[in-house]
Scaffold this active site. Structure first.
Site, short mmCIF file in Angstrom:
data_model
loop_
_atom_site.label_atom_id
_atom_site.label_comp_id
_atom_site.label_asym_id
_atom_site.label_seq_id
_atom_site.Cartn_x
_atom_site.Cartn_y
_atom_site.Cartn_z
N LYS A 283 1.17 5.13 -5.15
CA LYS A 283 1.63 3.77 -5.47
C LYS A 283 2.30 3.73 -6.84
O LYS A 283 3.04 2.79 -7.14
CB LYS A 283 0.45 2.79 -5.42
CG LYS A 283 -0.28 2.75 -4.09
CD LYS A 283 -1.39 1.69 -4.12
CE LYS A 283 -2.28 1.75 -2.90
NZ LYS A 283 -3.28 2.83 -2.96
N GLU B 41 -6.50 -1.89 -10.59
CA GLU B 41 -7.50 -1.61 -11.62
C GLU B 41 -8.02 -0.18 -11.47
O GLU B 41 -8.72 0.31 -12.35
CB GLU B 41 -8.67 -2.59 -11.51
CG GLU B 41 -8.33 -4.01 -11.90
CD GLU B 41 -9.52 -4.93 -11.83
OE1 GLU B 41 -9.69 -5.75 -12.77
OE2 GLU B 41 -10.30 -4.84 -10.85
N LYS C 280 0.81 -1.22 0.00
CA LYS C 280 0.00 0.00 0.00
C LYS C 280 0.84 1.28 0.00
O LYS C 280 0.32 2.36 -0.26
CB LYS C 280 -0.92 0.01 1.22
CG LYS C 280 -1.91 -1.15 1.26
CD LYS C 280 -2.86 -1.13 0.08
CE LYS C 280 -3.90 -2.23 0.20
NZ LYS C 280 -4.84 -2.24 -0.96
#
Length: 217
Positions: free
Chosen positions: A74, A165, A14
């Protein structure tokens, strides 16, 4: 690390430690995982965009603006980010390219074997194009096979990874001119080194029990 240990200990990172780059040998291993992963009838309906520089990651991160802002860090803080893309069609040029590469790699003992492989592959392509009319979904499934190989391999290699996604595929396609090349982005994955601020690293893995996910006959 064996594959079972790797799968049981991997998790979705994360938060990445910014400024740390993976060694080139690790990057080459990740690329090999993608290049040699399986696909239905060896159709290989994919292309991979690899961001290895701050500038490249910034371009990737444009697709996380707004709704997907939670994924921006990220992308920009990772070492490498890969956009896994699929073809918009399996046209004759691509099928011919795959067949000729197989021939160069010595997969055919005769012209008849080569013709047979071509016929089988085109038969499956036509089934998905005409009978089942699910060509896009079929190609997308192959891309997710690639993602699975990539994440499993990264775990074995001890590389932290995050599949995503959550990004604007239209924005990513536009940024890299993908649609003009007969491609569209499907999923992204970031790789690098976990940050000490990564809360997910400290949480136990949770999966449904074996008796609920297997049927033995």
């Amino acid at each position: 690390m064996n594959v079972i240990d790797a799968i049981q200990t991997r998790y979705t990172t994360k938060a990445f430690e910014p400024g740390r780059s993976l060694p080139q040998a690790s990057v080459d291993a990740l690329l090999a995982l993608l290049q040699y992963c399986p696909s239905s009838v060896n159709s290989q309906p994919w292309h991979f965009v690899v961001a290895s520089t701050a500038e490249g990651r910034a371009r990737m991160a444009k697709a996380t603006a707004g709704t997907y802002g939670f994924n921006e860090s990220k992308v920009v803080n990772a070492s490498h980010v890969i956009a896994l893309c699929m073809r918009t069609d399996l046209d004759a040029a691509h099928l011919n390219a795959v067949l000729e590469q197989e021939a160069r790699d010595g997969r055919f003992q005769s012209d008849a074997a080569k013709a047979g492989q071509d016929t089988v592959r085109r038969t499956f392509v036509d089934i998905h194009r005409y009978e089942q009319r699910d060509m896009a979904q079929w190609m997308e499934k192959q891309v997710y096979l690639a993602l699975g190989s990539l994440l499993t391999g990264a775990a074995v290699l001890g590389i932290d990874a995050t599949p995503m996604e959550g990004f604007d595929s239209r924005a990513l396609d536009t940024e890299f001119g993908l649609r003009e090349r007969g491609l569209t982005s499907v999923v992204m994955a970031s790789f690098g080194y976990r940050s000490e601020e990564d809360f997910n690293a400290k949480l136990p893995k949770s999966r449904l029990p074996r008796e609920e996910v297997f049927t033995f006959i």
